[in-house]
Design an enzyme around this catalytic site. Structure first.
Site, PDB file in Angstrom:
ATOM      1  CE1 TYR A   1     117.593   9.306  33.891  1.00  0.00           C
ATOM      2  CE2 TYR A   1     117.041   9.544  31.562  1.00  0.00           C
ATOM      3  CZ  TYR A   1     117.468   8.757  32.616  1.00  0.00           C
ATOM      4  OH  TYR A   1     117.761   7.440  32.393  1.00  0.00           O
TER       5      TYR A   1
ATOM      6  CB  THR B   1     114.449   7.138  39.653  1.00  0.00           C
ATOM      7  OG1 THR B   1     115.413   6.070  39.530  1.00  0.00           O
ATOM      8  CG2 THR B   1     114.207   7.448  41.116  1.00  0.00           C
ATOM      9  CG  ASP B   2     114.354   7.557  32.986  1.00  0.00           C
ATOM     10  OD1 ASP B   2     114.798   6.433  32.664  1.00  0.00           O
ATOM     11  OD2 ASP B   2     113.840   8.337  32.168  1.00  0.00           O
ATOM     12  CD1 TRP B   3     117.768   1.400  33.368  1.00  0.00           C
ATOM     13  CD2 TRP B   3     115.941   2.199  34.347  1.00  0.00           C
ATOM     14  NE1 TRP B   3     116.902   0.342  33.603  1.00  0.00           N
ATOM     15  CE2 TRP B   3     115.778   0.808  34.203  1.00  0.00           C
ATOM     16  CE3 TRP B   3     114.910   2.912  34.969  1.00  0.00           C
ATOM     17  CZ2 TRP B   3     114.645   0.117  34.637  1.00  0.00           C
ATOM     18  CZ3 TRP B   3     113.776   2.231  35.392  1.00  0.00           C
ATOM     19  CH2 TRP B   3     113.659   0.856  35.226  1.00  0.00           C
TER      20      TRP B   3
ATOM     21  CG  LEU C   1     118.039   9.986  38.763  1.00  0.00           C
ATOM     22  CD1 LEU C   1     117.616   9.334  37.473  1.00  0.00           C
ATOM     23  CD2 LEU C   1     116.823  10.274  39.635  1.00  0.00           C
TER      24      LEU C   1
END
Length: 581
Positions: free
Chosen positions: A264, A300-302, A304
């Site tokens: 992030y 992606t990380d969770w 966004l």
């Protein structure tokens, strides 16, 4: 039979055939990797729960045409296998029958944080990654990852949202327990063993795909705050060590890791654009794809894109640096940057809009869908690996030899910082705190009053600051020093009777007074009471060495540089310290 359904055909041919048959809506669904929950009896959750999930399983699979899911919560092995098969049945009933890929955060240790990991539950219990680093044995890490692979396969998990190979360089950062510590060279060696254990020599039907995180290294967070939250979004490199944090990722790519997750964090004060890494073209396309040559999936990380409700609380999207953009433009920027998939999101209509309005070409969507479908074919999900056997799952998960290997690793990982009277002998009168008296009774006579004891055994956790909302409370951040009231109580016990103190190091604790007054001091990274007492009584050998230094004060922590390993002045114990008894 269509060509994509024929296992005799080459994978690339099957991918192209399936891609040619997909509607835009079906393609868009592939670009999302969101969460699911299950009922305790192994049936799918059909309705949103209002706190963590917005939609039920059938809506996501059949209406929104998603096929990548991250399972939340701890459950029985047989029930997870039954659930997996039920979800696959839903997917099989769709127009093209594209199978579901299931993923999980780590679930083989002791930490339970809905935003990062789950405790072992039915699975074999090992030390946290920090404990594996304390042992420092790549062969052990390979055996661990191979055990994870076999247990995951039995219940249907095909993607591991780990290993986490950030360097633990900011002592206050909350995510350190999932790392291999502060040593870049060791982390690189261990991640290569980990990827081989999960994936095998190449990705195939017996593999679990490794999603390595968090590129390009999430350790240097300003003030140690975590970028799940807006006050922790800044990532800084005052020591000029940016390249150092890339070393483990170079090793992971060389090992053939299948997937990569950007973090992030929003880089500040570098030549990178000051936007979160999931939106950062210079980092994803320029660095990861072009310079480092990564050809796998970037997820992606969770969270966004859209704000989310977690435990009934509203949390803003982690769109750091692009907060001013709407959801559609955020998605476009991430796709322009080079991501293939959005973690924790479930809004394929956004992709459809981007294509139909001409903002993103369908060819760009195809490039990502092609990668995602190819992995499903390689993993055998279209063929023999679509379903699992609940009986086999019940026999495999937590199997006796797996559990024994995890228990042995717990003992090896313990780190003796000061030894004093260790190893203990005989059957002393024991006073225990935060230790199961029933377990302690196998080693001595348990007494209720420390004044009557020959020895006390005290287990502590690394201090942290309480945070105001429920979700953030899982991320242990802030001061590493014991509050004065707690410290006074601990020191009073140490003055009353000789005490073996064991501190669980999820982060580097500040404990100079405890180190000075404890009869013996041991660090653990996830270990049972039996593991601790076996080491204390000389029934097992502790081999651990500190995976990071233990600072002398919070002033020393505040003065250190977040990107520089082991940078505090005059630590109580240096990186690599550990005694043999």
């Amino acid at each position: 039979m269509h060509p994509y359904q024929d296992p005799a055909r080459p994978v690339d041919e099957r991918v192209e055939d399936l891609l040619s048959r997909m509607t835009l809506e079906e393609k868009a669904g592939q670009l999302f990797h969101t969460m699911l929950m299950m009922n305790a009896d192994g049936t799918p959750v059909t309705e949103a729960d209002g706190e963590t999930l917005e939609l039920g399983t059938a809506q996501l699979v059949q209406d929104r045409q998603l096929t990548h899911f991250n399972l939340l919560g701890s459950h029985g092995a047989r029930e997870m296998a039954l659930w997996h098969n039920a979800v696959q049945e839903m997917a099989a009933s769709t127009r093209l029958g594209i199978p579901v890929s299931l993923s999980t955060d780590p679930r083989h240790a002791f930490t339970d944080n809905i935003g990062a990991s789950f405790n072992a539950g039915a699975f074999s219990a090992w030390p946290e990654a920090l404990g594996l680093a304390a042992i420092g044995d790549p062969e052990l890490v390979f055996r661990f990852a191979d055990t994870v692979r076999r247990e995951y396969l039995s219940v249907g998990f095909r993607t591991a949202l780990h290993p986490q190979i950030d360097l633990a360089t900011e002592p206050r950062w909350s995510r350190q327990s999932g790392t291999f510590g502060s040593d870049a060279k060791l982390t690189g060696e261990l991640v290569q063993a980990y990827v081989r254990g999960l994936q095998g020599p190449e990705l195939g039907p017996d593999s679990v795909a490794a999603m390595v995180k968090h590129f390009p290294g999430g350790g240097p967070q300003k003030d140690g705050e975590d970028p799940h939250f807006p006050h922790g979004k800044e990532q800084v490199y005052p020591g000029g060590m940016r390249e150092h944090h890339l070393e483990p990722f170079r090793a992971a790519i060389a090992a053939g890791c299948s997937q990569m997750m950007p973090y992030y964090g929003q880089p500040v004060g570098t030549d990178w654009e000051e936007v979160g890494f999931g939106f950062n073209k210079g980092v994803i396309t320029g660095l990861l794809r072009e310079e480092l040559g990564f050809t796998g999936i970037v997820c992606t990380d969770w969270g966004l894109l859209e704000d989310a409700r977690i435990f009934g609380e509203t949390h803003e999207a982690r769109a750091w640096g692009v907060e001013h953009l709407g959801v559609t433009e955020r998605a476009a920027k991430a796709l322009d940057a080079g991501v293939d998939q959005f973690g924790g999101e479930e809004c394929p209509e956004v992709i459809v809009e981007l294509v139909t309005t001409g903002r993103i070409t369908e060819a760009r969507v195809d490039a990502s869908v092609r990668r995602l479908l190819r992995e499903k074919f390689l993993l055998g999900l279209f063929d023999e690996r679509r379903y699992v056997d609940p009986d086999e799952a019940a026999e495999t998960v937590g199997r006796a030899d797996f559990a024994a290997a995890g228990a042995a690793a717990q003992r090896r990982s313990l780190t003796v910082l000061t030894d004093g009277p260790l190893p203990l002998s005989g059957r002393p009168r024991l006073y225990v705190e935060n230790v199961d008296p029933a377990v302690a009774a196998a080693y001595g006579e348990v007494v209720a009053d420390p004044a009557e004891a020959d020895l006390a055994v005290l287990r502590l956790r690394t201090p942290y600051e309480e945070r105001p909302n429920r979700f953030e409370s899982f991320f242990h951040s802030g001061s590493l020093a014991f509050a004065q009231e707690e410290l006074d109580a601990v020191l009073a016990l140490l003055r009353t009777t000789p005490t073996v103190v064991c501190v669980n190091l999820e982060r580097p604790a500040v404990l100079p007074e405890i180190a000075e007054h404890a009869a013996a001091l041991i660090a653990d990274y996830g270990a049972s009471d039996g593991a601790l007492l076996d080491v204390a009584f000389g029934r097992a050998k502790a081999e651990g060495r500190l995976p990071f230094e233990l600072p002398r004060s919070m002033a020393a922590v505040a003065a250190s540089r977040p990107d520089v390993p082991n940078d505090t002045v005059d630590p109580v114990f240096p990186h690599g310290h550990g005694l043999e008894i």
